[in-house]
Design a protein around this motif. Structure first.
Motif, PDB file in Angstrom:
ATOM      1  N   LEU A  94      27.905   0.831  -0.060  1.00  7.04           N
ATOM      2  CA  LEU A  94      28.025   0.145   1.224  1.00  7.04           C
ATOM      3  C   LEU A  94      26.651  -0.116   1.838  1.00  7.04           C
ATOM      4  O   LEU A  94      26.382  -1.212   2.350  1.00  7.04           O
ATOM      5  CB  LEU A  94      28.890   0.965   2.191  1.00  7.04           C
ATOM      6  CG  LEU A  94      29.113   0.324   3.561  1.00  7.04           C
ATOM      7  CD1 LEU A  94      29.777  -1.042   3.428  1.00  7.04           C
ATOM      8  CD2 LEU A  94      29.958   1.240   4.449  1.00  7.04           C
ATOM      9  N   SER A  98      25.051  -3.811   2.596  1.00  5.95           N
ATOM     10  CA  SER A  98      24.569  -4.189   3.927  1.00  5.95           C
ATOM     11  C   SER A  98      23.126  -4.690   3.856  1.00  5.95           C
ATOM     12  O   SER A  98      22.770  -5.697   4.469  1.00  5.95           O
ATOM     13  CB  SER A  98      24.673  -2.990   4.876  1.00  5.95           C
ATOM     14  OG  SER A  98      24.300  -3.365   6.178  1.00  5.95           O
ATOM     15  N   GLN A 101      23.104  -8.167   2.155  1.00  6.94           N
ATOM     16  CA  GLN A 101      23.530  -9.313   2.956  1.00  6.94           C
ATOM     17  C   GLN A 101      22.398  -9.782   3.887  1.00  6.94           C
ATOM     18  O   GLN A 101      22.216 -10.989   4.095  1.00  6.94           O
ATOM     19  CB  GLN A 101      24.817  -9.014   3.722  1.00  6.94           C
ATOM     20  CG  GLN A 101      24.702  -8.028   4.853  1.00  6.94           C
ATOM     21  CD  GLN A 101      26.049  -7.754   5.518  1.00  6.94           C
ATOM     22  OE1 GLN A 101      27.074  -8.309   5.142  1.00  6.94           O
ATOM     23  NE2 GLN A 101      26.030  -6.873   6.515  1.00  6.94           N
ATOM     24  N   TRP A 102      21.596  -8.826   4.393  1.00  7.34           N
ATOM     25  CA  TRP A 102      20.487  -9.227   5.257  1.00  7.34           C
ATOM     26  C   TRP A 102      19.288  -9.713   4.449  1.00  7.34           C
ATOM     27  O   TRP A 102      18.501 -10.529   4.943  1.00  7.34           O
ATOM     28  CB  TRP A 102      20.110  -8.091   6.207  1.00  7.34           C
ATOM     29  CG  TRP A 102      21.145  -7.936   7.271  1.00  7.34           C
ATOM     30  CD1 TRP A 102      22.141  -7.004   7.340  1.00  7.34           C
ATOM     31  CD2 TRP A 102      21.340  -8.800   8.402  1.00  7.34           C
ATOM     32  NE1 TRP A 102      22.937  -7.222   8.442  1.00  7.34           N
ATOM     33  CE2 TRP A 102      22.468  -8.319   9.111  1.00  7.34           C
ATOM     34  CE3 TRP A 102      20.681  -9.933   8.887  1.00  7.34           C
ATOM     35  CZ2 TRP A 102      22.938  -8.936  10.273  1.00  7.34           C
ATOM     36  CZ3 TRP A 102      21.144 -10.529  10.052  1.00  7.34           C
ATOM     37  CH2 TRP A 102      22.256 -10.038  10.723  1.00  7.34           C
ATOM     38  N   ARG A 153      22.314  -8.936  16.600  1.00  9.36           N
ATOM     39  CA  ARG A 153      22.440  -7.830  15.639  1.00  9.36           C
ATOM     40  C   ARG A 153      21.551  -6.657  16.028  1.00  9.36           C
ATOM     41  O   ARG A 153      21.960  -5.496  15.976  1.00  9.36           O
ATOM     42  CB  ARG A 153      22.065  -8.342  14.239  1.00  9.36           C
ATOM     43  CG  ARG A 153      21.909  -7.255  13.182  1.00  9.36           C
ATOM     44  CD  ARG A 153      23.186  -6.478  12.980  1.00  9.36           C
ATOM     45  NE  ARG A 153      23.049  -5.437  11.963  1.00  9.36           N
ATOM     46  CZ  ARG A 153      23.914  -4.456  11.785  1.00  9.36           C
ATOM     47  NH1 ARG A 153      24.983  -4.364  12.564  1.00  9.36           N
ATOM     48  NH2 ARG A 153      23.731  -3.558  10.841  1.00  9.36           N
ATOM     49  N   SER A 157      22.038  -2.456  16.416  1.00  8.90           N
ATOM     50  CA  SER A 157      21.467  -1.448  15.521  1.00  8.90           C
ATOM     51  C   SER A 157      19.941  -1.532  15.561  1.00  8.90           C
ATOM     52  O   SER A 157      19.373  -2.579  15.889  1.00  8.90           O
ATOM     53  CB  SER A 157      21.969  -1.635  14.087  1.00  8.90           C
ATOM     54  OG  SER A 157      21.494  -2.840  13.549  1.00  8.90           O
ATOM     55  N   ALA A 161      19.973  -3.713   8.716  1.00  2.42           N
ATOM     56  CA  ALA A 161      21.081  -3.202   7.911  1.00  2.42           C
ATOM     57  C   ALA A 161      21.650  -1.889   8.445  1.00  2.42           C
ATOM     58  O   ALA A 161      22.534  -1.311   7.834  1.00  2.42           O
ATOM     59  CB  ALA A 161      20.635  -3.023   6.457  1.00  2.42           C
ATOM     60  N   GLY A 162      21.154  -1.428   9.569  1.00  7.67           N
ATOM     61  CA  GLY A 162      21.624  -0.158  10.128  1.00  7.67           C
ATOM     62  C   GLY A 162      20.529   0.518  10.924  1.00  7.67           C
ATOM     63  O   GLY A 162      19.627  -0.142  11.441  1.00  7.67           O
TER      64      GLY A 162
END
Length: 218
Positions: A94, A98, A101-102, A153, A157, A161-162
């Motif tokens: 996961l 993520s 995708q970025w 985004r 975060s 991606a996080g």
């Protein structure tokens, strides 16, 4: 003894600097081999065997040759997973998805307009190429729309991606650096609250500071 990893290309190349930042984040020893593009060294047969399109960087890890900077970065992160920044390319499916995708967003949405602006505003004047004001305006608008998505985004975060710095953030550094340092359009990044915070954080990483130092010292 020579380092097993070899990166071929000039440090001022955005694609080369992306790979260098990744190697520094991963704390992997490497040898940088300059390529004089003005002399056409990137079109010579020995180079084309490593990089068939005659672009930089080319990359060698013992008998392995790779090209395309984002693919090289993924390879380095996977092969040297236990070195340096272990979470740079995620530690589970996961997290990797993520980041991917970025990374795709960077390659498909951020890179084209930011690269066009860097060329028109920073490189064209040095090369005595007339600037295309229409192209500048068009790409400024395109990049602005991309950065509006990033702004939302990055309000949710700390990083793309996080909550941890990753390859997705790192991949933006080369073009963003030129936009801020070598053009008058840096406010596209810095005027947006969340994007500006993110840019300040990623551009102050030790790995990127070392890349900038390498660029300055030629």
């Amino acid at each position: 003894m020579a380092a097993p990893l070899k990166v071929y290309g000039p440090t001022l190349s955005t694609a080369v600097s992306r790979v260098l930042a990744c190697l520094l984040e991963k704390d992997v020893e490497f040898q940088l081999i300059p390529i004089n593009m003005s002399k056409g060294e990137h079109k010579k047969p020995d180079f084309l065997r490593m990089q068939p399109f005659g672009q930089v960087p080319a990359f060698q890890d013992e008998s392995v040759s790779l090209f395309e900077s984002r693919a090289i970065c993924r390879y380095v992160c996977d092969k040297y997973a236990d070195k340096g920044n272990k979470g740079l390319y995620g530690t589970n499916p996961l997290a990797k998805a993520s980041i991917d995708q970025w990374l795709e967003a960077e390659g498909q949405s951020f890179n084209p307009p930011s690269g066009a602006l860097v060329f028109q505003l920073a490189l064209a004047p040095r090369m005595n190429i007339p600037q295309d004001e229409g192209l500048i305006k068009q790409n400024e608008e395109k990049l602005g729309k991309v950065l509006d998505v990033y702004e939302k985004r990055l309000g949710e975060s700390r990083f793309l991606a996080g909550d941890e710095f990753s390859l997705a953030d790192l991949s933006h550094l080369p073009n963003a650096h030129y936009l801020v340092a070598a053009t008058d359009r840096g406010e596209l990044l810095t005027s947006r609250k969340n994007v500006g915070r993110w840019w300040g954080e990623i551009s102050s990483r030790e790995s990127w500071k070392k890349v900038v130092q390498m660029q300055r010292s030629g």
